[in-house]
Write a protein that holds these residues in place. Structure first.
Motif, PDB file in Angstrom:
ATOM      1  N   THR A  45       0.856  -1.188   0.000  1.00 50.58           N
ATOM      2  CA  THR A  45       0.000   0.000   0.000  1.00 50.58           C
ATOM      3  C   THR A  45       0.890   1.235   0.000  1.00 50.58           C
ATOM      4  N   ASP A  63      -2.894   0.272  -4.072  1.00 52.27           N
ATOM      5  CA  ASP A  63      -2.836  -1.019  -3.384  1.00 52.27           C
ATOM      6  C   ASP A  63      -2.531  -2.110  -4.411  1.00 52.27           C
ATOM      7  N   SER A 120      -4.016   6.896  -3.508  1.00 50.37           N
ATOM      8  CA  SER A 120      -3.213   5.802  -2.944  1.00 50.37           C
ATOM      9  C   SER A 120      -3.309   4.588  -3.861  1.00 50.37           C
TER      10      SER A 120
END
Length: 331
Positions: A147, A169, A167
């Motif tokens: 992450t 992942d 973000s």
């Protein structure tokens, strides 16, 4: 009309000295910190099972008992593994966890519910005949999850509105192939299905490789011959292997602050982003016209939910590339 008088086509019995199965487990671990945010652990894991349940099928025992299913404590299991894990705590927007295992699972029966072990009258099957790789034996397995909070790219109002607060992942998965237990012609005794393993023909390759085959290979039917009726052949249990598998899943998400207490989260998920084909185990019955060939993807072979178990094949390990989008209101 029910009767207890012979002849009896099918009877299931248990050893009068049947005992409670036993399992022993142990492990040794070493852990080392790497800097202030990472740690590495190395673990040896061992487990053995003793007095496990096993079913032996006796066919044509005598005219009064055509099929006898005997449950006893003749099964054992052994598992040994080296497990390595690298962990990074959240620091500078990056968090990661990677795990690798090198293992071997051996047993005489992977389940007490069914058995392909059978013998003709006068022969009680030696448990060692079925000792081999467990149905679920995977030698190498690797998983990793990362992450990362993407850094801010600007302070201008428009740039912040478009490019900040994202973000990423990522989940990666890879494993070697599971076992395939090759069996001969399906037969029935007393209403119970039996599937003995065939004899092995020496000097003939067990597998044929080529790009024309799903997954790059098939099992070679010419390497096997049918065993005598009611007996196991010379081929060991779970000797051959199916197909390995790997895939990568990626998700990107963005958080929007609507007010001080209300936010909106957008997420885009890409399953098997590289669209890598993963195949289910090949057909294992030598009398099938499709013997040795994989006929479905790994995701479909694992089930499709409901009574068959498993998840939706689109989002299960081994499926084709699929994409989904989501919005979540947080308050």
């Amino acid at each position: 009309m029910l009767t207890t008088n012979p002849p009896v086509s099918t009877i299931l019995i248990a050893d009068p000295n049947l005992k409670l199965p036993r399992t022993y487990q142990w492990n040794v671990a070493l852990e080392q910190f790497i800097g202030s945010n990472q740690s590495l652990s190395v673990t040896y894991v061992g487990a053995i099972g003793r007095d496990l349940l096993r079913v032996t099928n006796l066919v044509g025992l005598n005219p009064n008992f055509q099929f006898v299913g005997l449950t006893d404590n003749s099964a054992t299991s052994d598992y040994h593994a080296l497990q390595v894990q690298l962990q990074r705590r959240l620091s500078r927007g990056l968090q990661a966890l990677a795990s690798y295992s090198w293992s071997h699972s051996i047993d005489i029966a992977s389940t007490d519910a069914t058995s392909t072990n059978l013998n003709t009258p006068g022969q009680i099957a030696n448990p060692k005949v079925d000792r081999g790789n467990s149905d679920f034996d995977i030698r190498h397995s690797f998983t990793a999850g990362v992450t990362y909070d993407l850094p801010s790219l600007g302070s201008q109002k428009f740039v912040k509105a478009v490019l900040n607060d994202w973000s990423l992942d990522t989940i990666m998965f890879a494993r070697t192939a599971p076992p395939v237990d090759v069996v001969g012609a399906i037969s029935f005794a007393g209403g119970t299905q039996l599937a003995p393993r065939p004899n092995l023909i020496s000097g003939v390759p067990l597998e044929i490789y080529g790009s024309r085959f799903p997954g790059g290979k098939i099992l070679n039917r010419a390497a096997f011959s049918a065993a005598p009726a009611g007996q196991q052949g010379s081929l060991g249990r779970n000797v051959l292997r199916g197909f390995g598998a790997w895939q990568a899943d990626v998700a990107v998400q963005r958080r929007f602050r609507l007010t001080e207490n209300v936010g909106l989260r957008f997420r885009a998920e890409f399953f098997n982003i590289f669209n890598h084909p993963n195949f289910g185990s090949p057909v294992n019955t030598i009398t099938s016209p499709l013997f040795g060939t994989s006929t479905q993807t790994l995701a479909n072979s694992l089930g499709s939910g409901g009574a068959n178990g498993g998840l939706n094949p689109l989002y299960q390990i081994g499926g084709p590339r699929s994409i989904q989008f989501g919005l979540k209101l947080q308050f």
